[in-house]
Design an enzyme around this catalytic site. Structure first.
Site, PDB file in Angstrom:
ATOM      1  N   ARG A  83       0.844  -1.208   0.000  1.00 21.99           N
ATOM      2  CA  ARG A  83       0.000   0.000   0.000  1.00 21.99           C
ATOM      3  C   ARG A  83       0.870   1.246   0.000  1.00 21.99           C
ATOM      4  NH1 ARG A  83      -5.245   1.879   2.065  1.00 21.99           N
ATOM      5  NH2 ARG A  83      -5.238   4.067   1.458  1.00 21.99           N
ATOM      6  N   ARG A  93      -5.791   0.894  -5.175  1.00 24.93           N
ATOM      7  CA  ARG A  93      -4.867   0.535  -4.097  1.00 24.93           C
ATOM      8  C   ARG A  93      -4.680  -0.975  -4.032  1.00 24.93           C
ATOM      9  NH1 ARG A  93      -8.325   3.690  -0.040  1.00 24.93           N
ATOM     10  NH2 ARG A  93      -8.052   4.978  -1.816  1.00 24.93           N
ATOM     11  N   ASP A  96      -6.748  -2.008   1.230  1.00 22.79           N
ATOM     12  CA  ASP A  96      -7.337  -1.038   2.135  1.00 22.79           C
ATOM     13  C   ASP A  96      -8.017  -1.827   3.247  1.00 22.79           C
ATOM     14  OD1 ASP A  96      -8.139   1.447   3.102  1.00 22.79           O
ATOM     15  OD2 ASP A  96      -9.927   1.518   1.861  1.00 22.79           O
ATOM     16  N   ASP A  98     -10.151  -1.130   6.623  1.00 22.61           N
ATOM     17  CA  ASP A  98     -10.862  -0.104   7.387  1.00 22.61           C
ATOM     18  C   ASP A  98     -11.511  -0.715   8.612  1.00 22.61           C
ATOM     19  OD1 ASP A  98     -10.332   2.048   5.662  1.00 22.61           O
ATOM     20  OD2 ASP A  98     -12.025   1.541   4.378  1.00 22.61           O
TER      21      ASP A  98
END
Length: 165
Positions: A83, A93, A96, A98
């Protein structure tokens, strides 16, 4: 142990493999236990349309890590998988991760907002989350089923099981 939910997304450098490696890395987090992962879903990109489609999933974990320590671990996994953080919002990307929910907590910190600020409108978060936690009620009191019922699918489709089914 606190129950947490983590969204997984990738659209670069072999996204299915990126998502599977991320799930394997989540299983090795310190003071944590990976309980369940959703199927891997294919979704259209949010934001700039001139990028590849995404692979998304949601993982459920129990952890003793505090929210910022967990965030640090998630960002460590992202970096280990290539990343590169850019100023472009919603751009392509490799990975990711989250933090969607951290128990019943509502967190407003300069580095972290929980519940995740965009989760209530994103089909690629809501449907995988509903798959593994159908009776979940968000800390604000909203049942997940209500959010899913009014969320358009936008072409979201199951690609594979998290373990490669």
């Amino acid at each position: 142990m606190i129950e947490v939910f983590v969204a997984i997304g990738s659209n670069l450098a072999e996204p299915l493999g990126q998502a599977r490696r991320a799930i394997a890395a989540l299983a090795t987090l310190p003071e944590s236990e990976l309980l369940q992962t959703s199927h891997l879903y294919g979704s259209r990109p949010m934001g700039p349309a001139d990028q590849p489609d995404y692979v998304n999933a949601v993982a459920r974990l129990h952890t003793r890590l505090g929210p910022l320590a967990l965030l640090d671990e998630l960002q460590r996994i992202e970096l280990a998988q290539g990343r590169v953080r850019k100023d472009e919002r919603w751009g392509p990307r490799t990975l990711d991760l989250d933090l969607l929910l951290y128990g019943e907590e509502i967190i407003r910190h300069e580095r972290l907002t929980v519940p995740h600020y965009g989760m209530k409108e994103r089909e690629f978060v809501l449907l995988p989350l509903a798959e593994i936690a159908p009776s979940l009620v968000l800390p604000c009191g909203t049942p997940l089923t209500e959010l899913v019922a009014r969320c358009p699918r936008n072409g979201l489709e199951i690609l594979a099981g998290a373990a490669g089914e």
